[in-house]
Design a protein around this motif. Structure first.
Motif, PDB file in Angstrom:
ATOM      1  N   LEU A  41       0.834  -1.200   0.000  1.00 17.79           N
ATOM      2  CA  LEU A  41       0.000   0.000   0.000  1.00 17.79           C
ATOM      3  C   LEU A  41       0.870   1.252   0.000  1.00 17.79           C
ATOM      4  CD1 LEU A  41      -2.848   1.218   0.164  1.00 17.79           C
ATOM      5  CD2 LEU A  41      -2.591   1.222   2.645  1.00 17.79           C
ATOM      6  N   GLY A  42       1.951   1.217   0.753  1.00 14.34           N
ATOM      7  CA  GLY A  42       2.870   2.353   0.778  1.00 14.34           C
ATOM      8  C   GLY A  42       3.431   2.664  -0.598  1.00 14.34           C
ATOM      9  N   LEU A  43       3.727   1.631  -1.373  1.00 12.83           N
ATOM     10  CA  LEU A  43       4.243   1.827  -2.728  1.00 12.83           C
ATOM     11  C   LEU A  43       3.196   2.467  -3.637  1.00 12.83           C
ATOM     12  CD1 LEU A  43       6.192  -1.532  -3.235  1.00 12.83           C
ATOM     13  CD2 LEU A  43       7.169   0.762  -3.016  1.00 12.83           C
ATOM     14  N   VAL A  44       1.922   2.053  -3.472  1.00 13.38           N
ATOM     15  CA  VAL A  44       0.839   2.654  -4.260  1.00 13.38           C
ATOM     16  C   VAL A  44       0.705   4.139  -3.924  1.00 13.38           C
ATOM     17  CG1 VAL A  44      -1.658   2.684  -4.671  1.00 13.38           C
ATOM     18  CG2 VAL A  44      -0.445   0.505  -4.536  1.00 13.38           C
ATOM     19  N   MET A  45       0.765   4.467  -2.635  1.00  9.68           N
ATOM     20  CA  MET A  45       0.640   5.860  -2.210  1.00  9.68           C
ATOM     21  C   MET A  45       1.859   6.668  -2.635  1.00  9.68           C
ATOM     22  SD  MET A  45      -2.305   5.546  -1.079  1.00  9.68           S
ATOM     23  CE  MET A  45      -2.509   7.289  -0.782  1.00  9.68           C
ATOM     24  N   PHE A  46       3.020   6.033  -2.673  1.00  8.42           N
ATOM     25  CA  PHE A  46       4.230   6.691  -3.169  1.00  8.42           C
ATOM     26  C   PHE A  46       4.048   7.063  -4.642  1.00  8.42           C
ATOM     27  CE2 PHE A  46       8.536   6.186  -5.127  1.00  8.42           C
ATOM     28  CZ  PHE A  46       9.118   7.311  -4.551  1.00  8.42           C
ATOM     29  N   GLY A  47       3.456   6.144  -5.401  1.00  7.91           N
ATOM     30  CA  GLY A  47       3.163   6.428  -6.807  1.00  7.91           C
ATOM     31  C   GLY A  47       2.178   7.574  -6.950  1.00  7.91           C
ATOM     32  N   MET A  48       1.185   7.611  -6.082  1.00 11.87           N
ATOM     33  CA  MET A  48       0.232   8.720  -6.108  1.00 11.87           C
ATOM     34  C   MET A  48       0.952  10.043  -5.839  1.00 11.87           C
ATOM     35  SD  MET A  48      -2.868   9.514  -3.429  1.00 11.87           S
ATOM     36  CE  MET A  48      -3.562  11.176  -3.322  1.00 11.87           C
ATOM     37  N   GLY A  49       1.856  10.025  -4.860  1.00 14.53           N
ATOM     38  CA  GLY A  49       2.604  11.239  -4.526  1.00 14.53           C
ATOM     39  C   GLY A  49       3.418  11.760  -5.691  1.00 14.53           C
ATOM     40  N   MET A  50       3.945  10.848  -6.508  1.00 20.21           N
ATOM     41  CA  MET A  50       4.755  11.265  -7.652  1.00 20.21           C
ATOM     42  C   MET A  50       3.925  11.913  -8.764  1.00 20.21           C
ATOM     43  SD  MET A  50       7.892   8.600  -8.220  1.00 20.21           S
ATOM     44  CE  MET A  50       6.935   7.098  -8.394  1.00 20.21           C
ATOM     45  N   THR A  51       2.612  11.782  -8.691  1.00 17.35           N
ATOM     46  CA  THR A  51       1.745  12.441  -9.677  1.00 17.35           C
ATOM     47  C   THR A  51       1.323  13.833  -9.209  1.00 17.35           C
ATOM     48  OG1 THR A  51      -0.326  11.555  -8.755  1.00 17.35           O
ATOM     49  CG2 THR A  51       0.835  10.204 -10.391  1.00 17.35           C
ATOM     50  N   LEU A  52       1.669  14.180  -7.963  1.00 18.14           N
ATOM     51  CA  LEU A  52       1.274  15.472  -7.408  1.00 18.14           C
ATOM     52  C   LEU A  52       2.384  16.500  -7.539  1.00 18.14           C
ATOM     53  CD1 LEU A  52      -0.412  14.288  -4.073  1.00 18.14           C
ATOM     54  CD2 LEU A  52      -1.551  14.896  -6.218  1.00 18.14           C
ATOM     55  N   LYS A  53       1.985  17.766  -7.539  1.00 22.91           N
ATOM     56  CA  LYS A  53       2.915  18.886  -7.558  1.00 22.91           C
ATOM     57  C   LYS A  53       2.502  19.876  -6.481  1.00 22.91           C
ATOM     58  CE  LYS A  53       3.569  18.564 -12.583  1.00 22.91           C
ATOM     59  NZ  LYS A  53       3.446  19.280 -13.871  1.00 22.91           N
ATOM     60  N   PHE A  54       3.450  20.699  -6.065  1.00 25.36           N
ATOM     61  CA  PHE A  54       3.122  21.708  -5.054  1.00 25.36           C
ATOM     62  C   PHE A  54       2.073  22.684  -5.576  1.00 25.36           C
ATOM     63  CE2 PHE A  54       7.189  20.362  -3.160  1.00 25.36           C
ATOM     64  CZ  PHE A  54       6.793  20.239  -1.832  1.00 25.36           C
TER      65      PHE A  54
END
Length: 318
Positions: A41-54
């Protein structure tokens, strides 16, 4: 590779059903997933984070009222619906806690894709997912303890720490990686959906395999509850948006955001803090909300086409 990613992403529901069958019929093939659920699950959320920008956070400052409405709807409608369904169906405590936990989780990342397909406000959807995800380490354990604490013992602080580790930290790490190494991240972004699909499919298979015997006993009942839960979320979310006079695009985003939960988080927490059978509602939800979300998006698109045809016809007559 792009075609493979698109095919697997588009057919995620089918893959989840197939892996669920494998997990139920041959549980020994997937029980190994259990100890790695939190990491997956942490890896999935890490992937989600990489799609976000400030820059995505700017929407919180520009449209705080709408984002706040989405967060309030998320953490009131779905938890309340879960609690009511548990009472109505008289669900055993070991499963009831999983239903409530599912209801108290933040919005799922798939909601952003479904919102896009439904011609909804994608920026608002992303902002709402981001906001409820950041609030989850505090809100999810408190709501679960409040609604399900009478049935099972819940370690409030421990659950807060676990959600922070599995959700908050990976999202922030992915966000920082995208900010400082944007060029590198953009090169791997196309394969992120494929990676997420594989991990979620394995996660569902693992949950099913660990609770295979209970699934055959309670599977039909849980499926009915999950479907009702999701439909209530979509309908009440849309009504909630209309009460506050949001336009159709924003209303669709809010409805989808409320109706689609982070079912992976629900299943992971269920296995970690309760029993594998408590993770079944989240596993079934992973399949169903993609199906219902796609149907809702299709309905929205058809509605827009009919409206366009009516306007074109009116202009032609004039």
């Amino acid at each position: 590779m792009k075609k493979v990613c698109t095919f697997l992403t588009d057919n995620m529901a089918v893959l989840v059903i197939l892996i669920g069958i494998v997990g139920a019929v041959w549980p020994n093939t997937l029980t190994w997933v259990g100890p790695y659920v939190s990491w997956m699950l942490g890896l999935v959320m890490f992937g989600m984070g990489m799609t976000l920008k400030f820059e995505d956070f700017r929407l919180l400052a520009k449209r705080p009222w709408e984002v706040c409405l989405g967060a309030v709807a998320q953490f009131t409608i779905m938890p309340a619906a879960a609690w009511l369904l548990v009472k109505i169906f008289n669900i055993p405590p070991e499963i009831a806690v999983g239903v409530v936990l599912l209801g108290t989780c933040p919005g799922g990342t798939a909601s952003n894709v479904i919102t896009y397909l439904a011609h909804g406000d994608v920026a608002l959807s992303v902002a709402m997912t981001m906001t409820t995800t950041l609030l989850a380490p505090i809100v999810t354990p408190i709501l679960t303890w409040w609604l399900a604490g009478a049935w099972v013992e819940i370690s409030l602080v421990s659950m807060m720490i676990s959600i922070a580790k599995m959700v908050l930290a990976p999202v922030i790490l992915g966000l920082l990686l995208n900010h400082f190494f944007g060029e590198t991240v953009r090169k791997i972004t196309p394969v992120l959906p494929l990676f997420s699909v594989i991990v979620i499919v394995l996660l569902v298979g693992g949950v099913v395999s660990l609770s295979a015997s209970k699934l055959f006993t309670y599977g039909l009942m849980i499926t009915g509850v999950v479907i009702c839960h999701n439909i209530i979320g979509l309908i009440c979310g849309y009504i909630f948006a209309k009460v506050f006079h949001l336009n159709p695009a924003k209303s669709r985003a809010l409805a989808i955001e409320v109706g689609m939960q982070n079912s992976g988080l629900a299943s992971a927490l269920s296995i970690m803090y309760f029993t594998p059978v408590a993770g079944i509602p989240g596993a079934i939800f992973s399949v169903w909300h993609n199906i219902s979300g796609s149907l809702f998006a299709n309905y929205c698109v058809r509605k827009d086409r009919r409206a366009e045809q009516e306007i074109t016809g009116a202009h032609a007559e004039a």
